[in-house]
Design a protein around this motif. Structure first.
Motif, mmCIF file in Angstrom:
data_model
loop_
_atom_site.group_PDB
_atom_site.id
_atom_site.type_symbol
_atom_site.label_atom_id
_atom_site.label_comp_id
_atom_site.label_asym_id
_atom_site.label_seq_id
_atom_site.Cartn_x
_atom_site.Cartn_y
_atom_site.Cartn_z
ATOM 1 N N VAL A 1 -26.135 -53.729 -20.770
ATOM 2 C CA VAL A 1 -26.960 -52.525 -20.645
ATOM 3 C C VAL A 1 -28.295 -52.838 -19.978
ATOM 4 C CG1 VAL A 1 -28.142 -50.702 -21.933
ATOM 5 C CG2 VAL A 1 -25.857 -51.431 -22.629
ATOM 6 N N ALA A 2 -28.872 -53.975 -20.285
ATOM 7 C CA ALA A 2 -30.162 -54.342 -19.691
ATOM 8 C C ALA A 2 -30.049 -54.472 -18.173
ATOM 9 C CB ALA A 2 -30.658 -55.652 -20.292
ATOM 10 N N ARG A 3 -28.970 -55.104 -17.709
ATOM 11 C CA ARG A 3 -28.769 -55.265 -16.263
ATOM 12 C C ARG A 3 -28.529 -53.920 -15.598
ATOM 13 N NH1 ARG A 3 -30.031 -56.793 -11.464
ATOM 14 N NH2 ARG A 3 -28.285 -57.226 -10.047
ATOM 15 N N LEU A 4 -27.772 -53.054 -16.236
ATOM 16 C CA LEU A 4 -27.497 -51.737 -15.677
ATOM 17 C C LEU A 4 -28.754 -50.875 -15.627
ATOM 18 C CD1 LEU A 4 -24.066 -51.018 -17.386
ATOM 19 C CD2 LEU A 4 -24.467 -51.297 -14.932
ATOM 20 N N ALA A 5 -29.604 -51.005 -16.634
ATOM 21 C CA ALA A 5 -30.858 -50.267 -16.643
ATOM 22 C C ALA A 5 -31.734 -50.709 -15.472
ATOM 23 C CB ALA A 5 -31.597 -50.499 -17.963
ATOM 24 N N GLU A 6 -31.675 -51.991 -15.159
ATOM 25 C CA GLU A 6 -32.430 -52.532 -14.028
ATOM 26 C C GLU A 6 -31.896 -51.993 -12.698
ATOM 27 O OE1 GLU A 6 -33.132 -56.904 -11.943
ATOM 28 O OE2 GLU A 6 -32.564 -56.786 -14.052
ATOM 29 N N LEU A 7 -30.573 -51.880 -12.585
ATOM 30 C CA LEU A 7 -29.957 -51.403 -11.350
ATOM 31 C C LEU A 7 -30.123 -49.891 -11.171
ATOM 32 C CD1 LEU A 7 -26.579 -53.387 -11.431
ATOM 33 C CD2 LEU A 7 -28.421 -53.690 -9.757
ATOM 34 N N ALA A 8 -29.887 -49.145 -12.251
ATOM 35 C CA ALA A 8 -29.881 -47.683 -12.160
ATOM 36 C C ALA A 8 -31.262 -47.054 -12.304
ATOM 37 C CB ALA A 8 -28.947 -47.107 -13.222
ATOM 38 N N CYS A 9 -32.189 -47.777 -12.920
ATOM 39 C CA CYS A 9 -33.550 -47.261 -13.145
ATOM 40 C C CYS A 9 -33.518 -45.884 -13.815
ATOM 41 C CB CYS A 9 -34.317 -47.178 -11.829
ATOM 42 S SG CYS A 9 -34.577 -48.764 -11.008
ATOM 43 N N LEU A 10 -32.749 -45.794 -14.888
ATOM 44 C CA LEU A 10 -32.652 -44.560 -15.659
ATOM 45 C C LEU A 10 -33.202 -44.787 -17.056
ATOM 46 C CD1 LEU A 10 -29.025 -43.385 -14.769
ATOM 47 C CD2 LEU A 10 -31.157 -42.386 -13.934
ATOM 48 N N ALA A 11 -33.605 -43.693 -17.701
ATOM 49 C CA ALA A 11 -34.034 -43.794 -19.090
ATOM 50 C C ALA A 11 -32.869 -44.329 -19.917
ATOM 51 C CB ALA A 11 -34.466 -42.421 -19.602
ATOM 52 N N HIS A 12 -33.185 -45.095 -20.940
ATOM 53 C CA HIS A 12 -32.153 -45.764 -21.747
ATOM 54 C C HIS A 12 -31.116 -44.773 -22.278
ATOM 55 C CE1 HIS A 12 -30.683 -49.258 -23.941
ATOM 56 N NE2 HIS A 12 -30.557 -48.494 -25.021
ATOM 57 N N VAL A 13 -31.586 -43.632 -22.789
ATOM 58 C CA VAL A 13 -30.665 -42.644 -23.353
ATOM 59 C C VAL A 13 -29.774 -42.051 -22.271
ATOM 60 C CG1 VAL A 13 -32.291 -40.698 -23.152
ATOM 61 C CG2 VAL A 13 -30.469 -40.636 -24.880
ATOM 62 N N ASP A 14 -30.320 -41.833 -21.070
ATOM 63 C CA ASP A 14 -29.527 -41.289 -19.961
ATOM 64 C C ASP A 14 -28.438 -42.273 -19.547
ATOM 65 O OD1 ASP A 14 -30.938 -38.916 -19.777
ATOM 66 O OD2 ASP A 14 -32.399 -39.720 -18.367
ATOM 67 N N LEU A 15 -28.804 -43.541 -19.473
ATOM 68 C CA LEU A 15 -27.838 -44.569 -19.090
ATOM 69 C C LEU A 15 -26.710 -44.660 -20.117
ATOM 70 C CD1 LEU A 15 -26.892 -46.929 -17.332
ATOM 71 C CD2 LEU A 15 -28.450 -48.409 -18.629
ATOM 72 N N LEU A 16 -27.073 -44.693 -21.404
ATOM 73 C CA LEU A 16 -26.061 -44.791 -22.454
ATOM 74 C C LEU A 16 -25.117 -43.581 -22.448
ATOM 75 C CD1 LEU A 16 -28.096 -46.246 -25.458
ATOM 76 C CD2 LEU A 16 -26.491 -47.441 -23.956
ATOM 77 N N ASN A 17 -25.667 -42.388 -22.203
ATOM 78 C CA ASN A 17 -24.828 -41.182 -22.146
ATOM 79 C C ASN A 17 -23.806 -41.269 -21.023
ATOM 80 O OD1 ASN A 17 -25.926 -39.840 -24.329
ATOM 81 N ND2 ASN A 17 -27.487 -38.789 -23.119
ATOM 82 N N GLN A 18 -24.232 -41.780 -19.869
ATOM 83 C CA GLN A 18 -23.317 -41.907 -18.728
ATOM 84 C C GLN A 18 -22.275 -42.998 -18.980
ATOM 85 O OE1 GLN A 18 -23.124 -39.803 -16.295
ATOM 86 N NE2 GLN A 18 -24.964 -38.671 -16.879
ATOM 87 N N LEU A 19 -22.674 -44.080 -19.619
ATOM 88 C CA LEU A 19 -21.724 -45.149 -19.939
ATOM 89 C C LEU A 19 -20.670 -44.646 -20.934
ATOM 90 C CD1 LEU A 19 -24.122 -48.229 -20.216
ATOM 91 C CD2 LEU A 19 -22.454 -47.757 -18.402
ATOM 92 N N ARG A 20 -21.099 -43.857 -21.923
ATOM 93 C CA ARG A 20 -20.141 -43.266 -22.868
ATOM 94 C C ARG A 20 -19.195 -42.320 -22.130
ATOM 95 N NH1 ARG A 20 -24.945 -42.231 -26.004
ATOM 96 N NH2 ARG A 20 -25.269 -43.874 -27.559
#
Length: 243
Positions: free
Chosen positions: A36-55
């Motif tokens: 998740v940390a690497r994806l947050a770095e790549l996508a530059c999205l808020a943590h909750v937004d990133l987790l919602n998309q991953l789910r």
């Protein structure tokens, strides 16, 4: 935390475009595992937004997921397999617009590289024919051998399907997929992914790739039948005109 605090101030970041950013990050790095940390770095999205998309994409079986239990706290890893690239591209194409391209470029990602040869100009029937031929060859069978296994099909019909000169019904397509030991939906999704987008289907704004592919197939079958009907009637029309 209030819901309003979850929403980015950037109005371009709709739900669909957030998903598009995540998909581009994975499509540029197919089969590579990311935490998740690497994806947050790549996508530059808020943590909750990133987790919602991953789910979202994990539930849709677009992304794979594993949990590393040897790390405390346990860490999740996500990846996009080569078998799911077409599905990911189908979803990305639905999100593709000027705002998404700006957002992706701002993050140093390349949407055209992610889409690859997804959007081409070949007709759907040709793309489906190639998918059918590849599946048959992968099964190690000749057209004649397949015709024997499928009594309702002749060698000539199978050849016409593979050359893009005719379209099988969905039932026939399912029968061939069963013989080839592949999923029928994978065949039509692949064909829809590698052919010129159907304007009628795009106008419906269908995002689910399998449903979109089925509609593309049905519209294509209808067009083929209509052309055949017009061709059959044209000599009659010419005869009546001359008389």
């Amino acid at each position: 935390m209030k819901i309003t605090e979850w929403v980015s101030k950037d109005k371009r970041l709709s739900w669909t475009r957030k998903g598009g950013i995540v998909l581009v990050a994975f499509l540029e790095r197919v089969t590579v595992e990311h935490n998740v940390a690497r994806l947050a770095e790549l996508a530059c999205l808020a943590h909750v937004d990133l987790l919602n998309q991953l789910r979202r994409f994990t539930k849709a079986r677009v992304l794979g997921r594993r949990t590393d239990l040897d790390v405390v706290p346990a860490e999740d890893h996500f990846w996009l397999s080569t078998e799911r690239v077409d599905r990911a591209r189908a979803l990305l194409q639905q999100a593709d617009d000027a705002d998404l391209r700006e957002l992706v470029a701002e993050r140093g990602l390349d949407i055209d590289r992610a889409l690859g040869d997804f959007s081409t100009q070949q007709p759907y029937a040709v793309a489906l024919g190639k998918a059918l031929r590849d599946a048959r060859i992968a099964s190690g069978s000749s057209q004649a051998e397949i015709a024997e296994k499928a009594p309702t099909l002749s060698n000539t019909e199978l050849s016409a399907f593979e050359n893009g000169h005719a379209l099988p019904t969905l039932i026939t397509l399912a029968e061939l997929a069963h013989i080839y030991k592949v999923d029928a939906d994978e065949l039509i999704v692949r064909a829809a992914c590698h052919s010129k987008p159907d304007k009628q289907v795009l106008a419906l704004r269908v995002a689910e790739p399998t449903f979109r592919a089925v509609l593309t197939h049905q519209f294509a079958v209808r067009r083929v039948r209509e052309l055949a009907r017009q061709k059959a009637q044209s000599p009659k029309a010419a005869t009546s005109k001359n008389s």
